[in-house]
Design an enzyme around this catalytic site. Structure first.
Site, PDB file in Angstrom:
ATOM      1  N   SER A 128     -30.350 -32.435  47.749  1.00 31.87           N
ATOM      2  CA  SER A 128     -29.535 -32.960  48.855  1.00 31.87           C
ATOM      3  C   SER A 128     -28.145 -32.345  48.934  1.00 31.87           C
ATOM      4  O   SER A 128     -27.308 -32.824  49.701  1.00 31.87           O
ATOM      5  CB  SER A 128     -29.395 -34.484  48.710  1.00 31.87           C
ATOM      6  OG  SER A 128     -30.643 -35.125  48.804  1.00 31.87           O
ATOM      7  N   GLU A 172       0.802  -1.230   0.000  1.00 28.15           N
ATOM      8  CA  GLU A 172       0.000   0.000   0.000  1.00 28.15           C
ATOM      9  C   GLU A 172       0.831   1.275   0.000  1.00 28.15           C
ATOM     10  O   GLU A 172       0.425   2.281  -0.593  1.00 28.15           O
ATOM     11  CB  GLU A 172      -0.927   0.012   1.227  1.00 28.15           C
ATOM     12  CG  GLU A 172      -2.049  -1.005   1.190  1.00 28.15           C
ATOM     13  CD  GLU A 172      -3.176  -0.577   0.253  1.00 28.15           C
ATOM     14  OE1 GLU A 172      -3.094   0.515  -0.332  1.00 28.15           O
ATOM     15  OE2 GLU A 172      -4.130  -1.345   0.097  1.00 28.15           O
TER      16      GLU A 172
END
Length: 693
Positions: A344, A84
């Site tokens: 339980s 770029e």
């Protein structure tokens, strides 16, 4: 001479014009600064190591994650700059050589052959987008690029560009693109993947790999070819990378610990980055375990799991449902914090209090027969009874009646008080005081609360509040749920519970629970460091026929421990005074539990219950242990009331003799917290806790 004067005048004029232009540009720069305000970013929730757990779209609906140079693949950065803007690190925002080249190509060919936009100019276009493509727009970009270069470093420019660059659809920035197209962070990109992400921002929609895979592949291969020509990559890598197929679909953004991430954002909505104690690998594995288990068990069933470090309270994984996005299972409901009947699962704490109070030992015999406790008639889960069983067997088999006998003796108020002290609040019906039914699930509890309580069992009685956020601080003095001796007794029993069918013995202690009507199945287990809790059921509270803790939740518990990656730590060794005696070694009053049994008042003793008068509760007693005093110095023990003979227990271990007098002595084997209990001939007891120095 005249020519020299002309040159000097022209030179001075040019300098003056340059100075004037510089002053003008400086004033324009100050008058019209570039829009470099703080970016509107996606919010991130990360784990303890910085790995992304979940991200949220930015307010404008775009995925925009902050890019950081240090976390990007160096090869990708080199390719991006070479492709770029190869003079990015040296120019001041505008590449004059590139402009001259582009102008020459335009003049000779009659159309644009290559562009001259630098990364700084592209950033200018991203922060100030314009629809038209004209020379005027390009000049504005050049001016903005010069302004940007004056304000930001090259590193900052590159990071901002890689945060805003378009990658197709609503994806912006290299991180969002890498996650959406490849399911990985940018530092893990392969060569072919990096090349595609270099090519995408130029034409993000035309090159979208999910819609135009052939065009995307051609653009990627052009980048690879140019990078080989530029010497950024070697030629042999190009051929191999070019053979790689282009991903033909867009992936979902990570959504690990989704419920907890939602809670983090709700707690601090303005914060961009939330750091949790969660470990992403453990979270991902447990989410997979939960989803697989829910599919096996049946439709509309969900699963919740919490894995914590008992020593610190840090939560390493929290699964709120079998699938956050699974509407069939109401996956959006976080069942890890939902109030449900615990079945339980509170029984270990009942037995622990009985051990702590000296009411029973592991081999103490206790009745498992129908009983009436002031109108409350508990029944065993299978409606069968075992007769006389040891306390150890009663807990391992999760028998209901023995647990209620012990709870009747220690008192449900004391159980609830200990739970509240440990930071786990059981929810009772409005206006009701704690009753015996709480021992069998007659109160609301969350999986979060249970895991916190069981953390005390794994941490020698000390309960560390669960902690999710890295910014939170641990309590300096965590509360106590049980004494170290009592927690060891409980762990010794629960570690002997048979694993579910097909599961290996992992060396963990665990307890299961099933609520009334098969609505909730639980399993909570722990080793010497970690606690894992599992809940299974329907979020709407509906019944699931046959759903039990042992059959449904326990297999998930064992699979979760095996796949969590947390490792297994041996259970703690026995603390001083904690022993398991055979039935024949028990003192006579401890061989059978009768206190609190129905009908116990028949023939009850007329003497008052025993009371320890020395040492008093909470006393700190100096026996010279801190200064290296005589180890054998005895501690006097005195009681009032009770029926002789008397049996004394120190830290759960009986003294070698019984005493007919109300005085005795004990020689401690070390300093620190100690629990002293006396039991009279009628089975009544009294307990004090002291600290020896």
């Amino acid at each position: 001479m005249k020519r020299l004067r002309t040159v000097l005048v022209c030179g001075c004029a040019l300098v003056a014009m340059g100075i004037a232009a510089g002053v003008a540009l400086d004033r324009l720069d100050k008058a019209y600064p570039p829009p470099l305000a703080k970016l509107s970013l996606s919010q991130e929730v990360i784990d303890r190591d910085g790995a992304l757990l979940r991200a949220y779209a930015a307010p404008d609906g775009r995925w925009r994650l902050q890019a950081r140079i240090d976390t990007l693949d160096p090869q990708f950065l080199a390719m991006l700059v070479a492709y770029e803007d190869k003079r990015f690190w040296s120019h001041s925002g505008v590449d004059l050589r590139a402009i001259a080249r582009a102008a020459f190509q335009l003049a000779t060919s009659g159309h644009i052959v290559s562009g001259a936009s630098t990364l700084s100019m592209q950033l200018a276009r991203l922060i100030e987008p314009r629809e038209e493509r004209s020379f005027g727009a390009k000049l504005r970009q050049m001016a903005r690029a010069l302004q940007i270069e004056r304000r930001l470093s090259k590193r900052e420019i590159l990071e901002r560009y890689l945060t805003l660059a378009p990658y197709g659809g609503n994806l912006e920035g290299i991180r969002a693109a890498s996650l959406a197209w490849f399911g990985k962070e940018p530092h893990k990109l392969g060569l072919a993947e990096a090349a595609l992400l270099v090519a995408l921002p130029q034409s993000p929609e035309a090159r979208r790999p999910d819609r135009h895979p052939k065009i995307a592949k051609a653009a990627r291969d052009r980048v690879l070819s140019r990078m080989a020509s530029a010497g950024v990559i070697i030629e042999s890598e190009v051929e191999r990378a070019s053979e790689t197929k282009v991903m033909a679909r867009r992936l979902q953004m990570p959504a690990f610990a989704a419920h907890l991430a939602d809670a983090a954002l709700k707690a601090e909505p303005d914060k961009t980055r939330h750091e949790l104690f969660i470990r992403r690998s453990a979270q991902a594995n447990l989410e997979a375990v939960a989803a697989d288990a829910a599919r096996r068990i049946g439709p509309r069933v969900s699963v919740a799991m919490i894995l914590s470090d008992a020593a610190t309270g840090e939560v390493l994984a929290r699964v709120g449902s079998a699938g956050y996005f699974d509407a069939r299972r109401a996956g959006w409901i976080d069942m890890s914090v939902a109030q449900r009947s615990p079945g339980s699962t509170l029984k270990p704490f009942i037995y622990g209090l009985a051990f702590e109070e000296g009411l029973a030992m592991q081999e103490t015999m206790i009745e498992d027969r129908p009983g009436n406790f002031s109108g409350y008639r508990p029944r065993n889960f299978d409606l069968a009874y075992q007769g006389d069983v040891s306390v150890r067997t009663a807990l391992q088999m999760s028998l209901n009646v023995p647990a209620i006998r012990l709870l009747d003796a220690v008192g449900p108020v004391r159980l609830v008080s200990r739970m509240r002290q440990a930071g786990a609040e059981p929810i009772l019906p409005p206006g009701e005081t704690p009753g015996l039914a709480i021992g069998l699930g007659g109160a609301g509890m969350t999986l979060e609360g249970l895991v916190q309580l069981y953390g005390g069992l794994a941490n020698r009685g000390r309960v560390r509040p669960l902690r999710y956020f890295a910014a939170s601080e641990a309590l300096p003095n965590p509360p106590t749920i049980l004494t170290p001796q009592a927690t060891w007794q409980v762990a010794d029993i629960l570690s002997g519970v048979t694993p579910p069918e097909g599961a290996p013995r992992l060396g963990i202690a665990y307890k299961t629970g099933t609520s009334y009507g098969y609505r909730d199945a639980w399993a909570v287990g722990y080793d010497g460091r970690h606690v894992l809790g599992v809940w299974v059921g329907r979020p709407d509270g509906g019944s699931v026929p046959g759903l039990t803790g042992f059959m449904a939740a326990a297999p998930i518990l064992f699979e979760g421990f095996a796949r969590s990656g947390a490792g297994l730590t041996p259970l703690p060794s026995a603390p001083a005074g904690a022993v398991r005696l055979a039935a024949s070694e028990l003192p006579f009053p401890m061989r059978r539990f009768s206190l609190g049994s129905p009908g116990h008042m028949a023939g009850a003793p007329t003497e008052p219950a025993p009371e320890i008068v020395f040492p008093p509760q909470g006393a700190r007693i100096d026996l010279g242990l801190r200064s290296g005093g005589v180890d054998s110095m005895p501690l006097a023990l005195k009681i009032n009331g009770g029926r002789a003979p008397f049996r004394w227990l120190a830290n759960g271990a009986p003294l070698p003799d019984t005493f007919r007098r109300r005085t005795a002595s004990w020689v401690p084997d070390g300093g620190g917290a100690s629990t002293l209990t006396v039991i009279d001939a009628a089975g009544r007891s009294a307990t004090v806790q002291v600290f020896l120095e």
